[in-house]
Design an enzyme around this catalytic site. Structure first.
Site, PDB file in Angstrom:
ATOM      1  CE  LYS A  74      34.830  43.933  40.426  1.00 47.56           C
ATOM      2  NZ  LYS A  74      36.009  43.274  39.869  1.00 47.56           N
ATOM      3  CG  LEU A 133      29.791  33.956  33.897  1.00 52.33           C
ATOM      4  CD1 LEU A 133      30.289  34.933  32.843  1.00 52.33           C
ATOM      5  CD2 LEU A 133      28.331  33.623  33.642  1.00 52.33           C
ATOM      6  CE1 TYR A 164      45.010  34.329  31.770  1.00 54.48           C
ATOM      7  CE2 TYR A 164      46.913  34.449  30.302  1.00 54.48           C
ATOM      8  CZ  TYR A 164      45.667  34.909  30.695  1.00 54.48           C
ATOM      9  OH  TYR A 164      45.081  35.952  30.005  1.00 54.48           O
ATOM     10  CE  LYS A 217      42.769  34.330  28.627  1.00 54.78           C
ATOM     11  NZ  LYS A 217      41.373  34.802  28.567  1.00 54.78           N
ATOM     12  CB  ILE A 235      44.743  44.531  29.370  1.00 52.47           C
ATOM     13  CG1 ILE A 235      44.606  43.696  28.090  1.00 52.47           C
ATOM     14  CG2 ILE A 235      43.688  45.635  29.401  1.00 52.47           C
ATOM     15  CD1 ILE A 235      43.314  42.876  28.039  1.00 52.47           C
TER      16      ILE A 235
HETATM   17  N1  NDP Z   1      45.288  41.941  31.778  1.00 57.58           N
HETATM   18  C1  NDP Z   1      46.056  41.391  30.842  1.00 57.58           C
HETATM   19  O1  NDP Z   1      47.250  41.655  30.755  1.00 57.58           O
HETATM   20  C2  NDP Z   1      45.472  40.450  29.851  1.00 57.58           C
HETATM   21  C3  NDP Z   1      44.204  39.932  29.999  1.00 57.58           C
HETATM   22  N2  NDP Z   1      43.695  39.087  29.051  1.00 57.58           N
HETATM   23  C4  NDP Z   1      42.352  38.547  29.188  1.00 57.58           C
HETATM   24  O2  NDP Z   1      41.441  39.596  28.917  1.00 57.58           O
HETATM   25  C5  NDP Z   1      40.275  39.464  29.719  1.00 57.58           C
HETATM   26  C6  NDP Z   1      40.088  40.716  30.551  1.00 57.58           C
HETATM   27  O3  NDP Z   1      41.216  40.904  31.357  1.00 57.58           O
HETATM   28  P1  NDP Z   1      41.368  42.185  32.324  1.00 57.58           P
HETATM   29  O4  NDP Z   1      40.996  43.401  31.597  1.00 57.58           O
HETATM   30  O5  NDP Z   1      42.710  42.074  32.954  1.00 57.58           O
HETATM   31  O6  NDP Z   1      40.239  41.855  33.377  1.00 57.58           O
HETATM   32  P2  NDP Z   1      40.063  42.228  34.932  1.00 57.58           P
HETATM   33  O7  NDP Z   1      40.841  41.272  35.770  1.00 57.58           O
HETATM   34  O8  NDP Z   1      40.299  43.672  35.123  1.00 57.58           O
HETATM   35  O9  NDP Z   1      38.500  41.890  35.067  1.00 57.58           O
HETATM   36  C7  NDP Z   1      38.057  40.586  34.991  1.00 57.58           C
HETATM   37  C8  NDP Z   1      36.552  40.569  34.886  1.00 57.58           C
HETATM   38  O10 NDP Z   1      36.089  39.204  34.849  1.00 57.58           O
HETATM   39  C9  NDP Z   1      35.143  38.993  35.912  1.00 57.58           C
HETATM   40  N3  NDP Z   1      35.256  37.593  36.329  1.00 57.58           N
HETATM   41  C10 NDP Z   1      36.366  36.936  36.738  1.00 57.58           C
HETATM   42  N4  NDP Z   1      36.080  35.673  37.044  1.00 57.58           N
HETATM   43  C11 NDP Z   1      34.745  35.488  36.818  1.00 57.58           C
HETATM   44  C12 NDP Z   1      33.845  34.402  36.977  1.00 57.58           C
HETATM   45  N5  NDP Z   1      34.252  33.227  37.444  1.00 57.58           N
HETATM   46  N6  NDP Z   1      32.541  34.584  36.639  1.00 57.58           N
HETATM   47  C13 NDP Z   1      32.117  35.780  36.183  1.00 57.58           C
HETATM   48  N7  NDP Z   1      32.917  36.848  36.030  1.00 57.58           N
HETATM   49  C14 NDP Z   1      34.216  36.705  36.350  1.00 57.58           C
HETATM   50  C15 NDP Z   1      35.567  40.027  36.962  1.00 57.58           C
HETATM   51  O11 NDP Z   1      34.535  40.389  37.856  1.00 57.58           O
HETATM   52  P3  NDP Z   1      34.307  39.627  39.270  1.00 57.58           P
HETATM   53  O12 NDP Z   1      35.654  39.370  39.842  1.00 57.58           O
HETATM   54  O13 NDP Z   1      33.452  40.548  40.056  1.00 57.58           O
HETATM   55  O14 NDP Z   1      33.595  38.367  38.920  1.00 57.58           O
HETATM   56  C16 NDP Z   1      35.877  41.223  36.058  1.00 57.58           C
HETATM   57  O15 NDP Z   1      34.691  41.841  35.612  1.00 57.58           O
HETATM   58  C17 NDP Z   1      40.500  38.192  30.551  1.00 57.58           C
HETATM   59  O16 NDP Z   1      39.916  37.102  29.878  1.00 57.58           O
HETATM   60  C18 NDP Z   1      42.004  38.065  30.577  1.00 57.58           C
HETATM   61  O17 NDP Z   1      42.413  36.724  30.778  1.00 57.58           O
HETATM   62  C19 NDP Z   1      44.405  38.751  27.940  1.00 57.58           C
HETATM   63  C20 NDP Z   1      45.662  39.249  27.728  1.00 57.58           C
HETATM   64  C21 NDP Z   1      46.300  40.112  28.689  1.00 57.58           C
HETATM   65  C1  VSD Z   2      59.101  40.771  17.076  1.00 60.79           C
HETATM   66  C2  VSD Z   2      58.358  39.665  17.739  1.00 60.79           C
HETATM   67  C3  VSD Z   2      59.049  39.102  18.921  1.00 60.79           C
HETATM   68  C4  VSD Z   2      58.140  38.277  19.769  1.00 60.79           C
HETATM   69  C5  VSD Z   2      58.751  38.010  21.091  1.00 60.79           C
HETATM   70  C6  VSD Z   2      57.848  37.354  22.065  1.00 60.79           C
HETATM   71  C7  VSD Z   2      57.597  38.250  23.231  1.00 60.79           C
HETATM   72  C8  VSD Z   2      56.647  37.679  24.196  1.00 60.79           C
HETATM   73  C9  VSD Z   2      55.804  38.722  24.848  1.00 60.79           C
HETATM   74  C10 VSD Z   2      54.765  38.091  25.729  1.00 60.79           C
HETATM   75  C11 VSD Z   2      53.585  38.948  25.869  1.00 60.79           C
HETATM   76  C12 VSD Z   2      52.498  38.318  26.678  1.00 60.79           C
HETATM   77  C13 VSD Z   2      51.255  39.171  26.585  1.00 60.79           C
HETATM   78  C14 VSD Z   2      50.036  38.539  27.156  1.00 60.79           C
HETATM   79  C15 VSD Z   2      49.944  38.703  28.654  1.00 60.79           C
HETATM   80  C16 VSD Z   2      48.790  38.032  29.292  1.00 60.79           C
HETATM   81  O1  VSD Z   2      47.976  37.390  28.719  1.00 60.79           O
HETATM   82  C17 VSD Z   2      48.777  38.146  30.748  1.00 60.79           C
HETATM   83  N1  VSD Z   2      49.211  39.413  31.190  1.00 60.79           N
HETATM   84  C18 VSD Z   2      47.438  37.741  31.272  1.00 60.79           C
HETATM   85  O2  VSD Z   2      46.784  38.649  32.048  1.00 60.79           O
END
Ligand code: NDP
Ligand code: VSD
Length: 376
Positions: A84, A111, A207, A211, A255
């Protein structure tokens, strides 16, 4: 004798009306200037800078890498899976602003291991002719949702390792590298958190604490870094390095990434219902919104309206982006949350009342789906 203009009449407009109009116009002009950023300095120039993105091979991290490559940065992506990483480097070459000058690199590292983070920063420094990176953006991590008592404690520790420790280890290795004498003192250390650090949602117990810990580390470091900045002003008396380090933390909502698809398979139905207000964004949107906020010099960064309200209720002692705007936001959010807090709890209560307990009970952990930890 002609009458002198009275207090209430100046060419037919009363002075108080004139005063209020001027005030309103000034506020509108100020808002427009701020919205369009006229005359504002870009606080996050990236062209020609060396930027490390952990988790840069997928989801948001990959979108950030592609966006910054398009803006002329030299980018190093770090994650575990080599295939990747390689395809991300190829794609960055394709979108580079100046493909002849820009350099791209990848490092495979887990990491969650501090020694690997030290090796990673040392490798980047070697690759960058002996200078550390200018920007380090921690995006690595993934979410394993589930009810606290149902998810085996070993998986909960893994979440702390892969969410909190991947960020803290990277920050540790990075700041140690940066707090040695450096060429370009302005550096940025960016964490990627989640709005779950502001507002609890049932089913995210494995989780959210990891965070929330990142947010606490970010706040602590933003204060601690001032000690280095202060020492630098007295550099004739000591050997303090120039340490103009800026800390930022991004708080995305959902996301639409591979990680998210996996998480949806594990997620309790109650959790899906409670987070109904979340309308997940694409990684590209999240990357673009985050970078624009960094350019404005913001510290705690949200990516959409609901996330901003969640931040407002939880601002606490964090540094503000705008003292007045953030204070008004926090007052309004606190009013909104008077209704939201009991609403979330009532929904959980009513869920239990209607549906009873889920099928998996403590002691039957073997049936709990395992977190995806793709091979190194
Ligand atoms: N998706 C969501 O809804 C949300 C995500 N976030 C946060 O945003 C960030 C990105 O999320 P998202 O876009 O879903 O990511 P993805 O799950 O799509 O990608 C995660 C990335 O992190 C790498 N990774 C995971 N574990 C390790 C490790 N131990 N060492 C090195 N690399 C690592 C993965 O590669 P590999 O596995 O090859 O190591 C990959 O590149 C994260 O921190 C997530 O917690 C926050 C809010 C919402
Ligand atoms: C008008 C304001 C009202 C507020 C109401 C509260 C609603 C809560 C929404 C929770 C959203 C969580 C998003 C993060 C998800 C995340 O971090 C994971 N998907 C990790 O991958």
């Amino acid at each position: 004798m002609p009458q002198l203009p009275s207090f209430t009449s100046l060419s037919g407009i009363s002075i108080p009306t004139l005063g209020i109009s001027v005030l309103v116009c000034t506020v509108i002009a100020y808002t427009v200037i701020n919205m369009f950023g006229f005359g504002r300095k870009n606080e996050f120039p990236v062209e020609g800078r060396v930027i490390v993105i952990t988790g840069g091979s997928d989801g948001m991290g990959r979108a950030v890498a592609m966006n910054l490559a398009g803006r002329g940065a030299h980018v190093v992506v770090v994650a575990r899976t080599v295939s990747k990483l390689q395809s991300t480097v190829e794609d960055m070459r394709r979108v580079a602003l100046n493909s002849l000058k820009q350099r791209f690199f990848y490092i495979s590292a887990d990491l969650s291991d501090a020694a690997e983070c030290d090796r990673m920063i040392a490798e980047v420094t070697g690759w960058n002719y002996g200078s550390g990176p200018d920007v380090v953006w921690c995006c690595a991590g993934f979410c394993h949702p589930g009810f606290f008592t149902e998810v085996p404690i070993s998986i909960q520790r893994q979440q702390m390792d892969n969410v909190y420790w991947t960020a803290a280890n990277t920050a540790h290795a990075t700041l140690r590298n940066w707090l040695a004498p450096m060429k370009n003192p302005r550096r940025h250390l960016i964490f990627t958190c989640s709005t779950l650090a502001f507002t609890p949602i049932a089913g995210y117990g494995p989780y959210s604490p990891a965070k929330a810990a990142i947010r606490s580390l970010s706040d602590t470091l933003s204060q601690e870094i001032e000690m280095y900045n202060g020492a630098f002003t007295q550099r004739h008396r000591n050997s303090a390095p120039a340490a103009d380090v800026k800390i930022h933390t991004i708080f995305p909502m959902g996301i639409l990434s591979a990680g998210f698809e996996n998480e949806q398979k594990l997620k309790p139905e109650l959790t899906k219902m409670l987070e109904d207000a979340d309308k997940p964004q694409t990684p590209e949107e999240v990357a673009q919104i985050s970078i624009s906020a960094l350019e404005r010099g913001e510290y705690l960064i949200t990516t959409m309206f609901v996330g901003n309200i969640m931040k407002g209720t939880s601002l606490g002692p964090s540094p503000r982006n705008a003292p007045i705007g953030d204070t008004v936001l926090s007052w309004l959010s606190n009013l909104v949350f008077l209704q939201v807090i009991p609403d979330l709890r009532n929904k959980a209560f009513n869920w239990g009342k209607t549906n009873g307990l889920p099928n998996v009970y403590p002691g039957e952990e073997d049936e709990t789906p395992q977190a995806t930890t793709p091979p190194s």
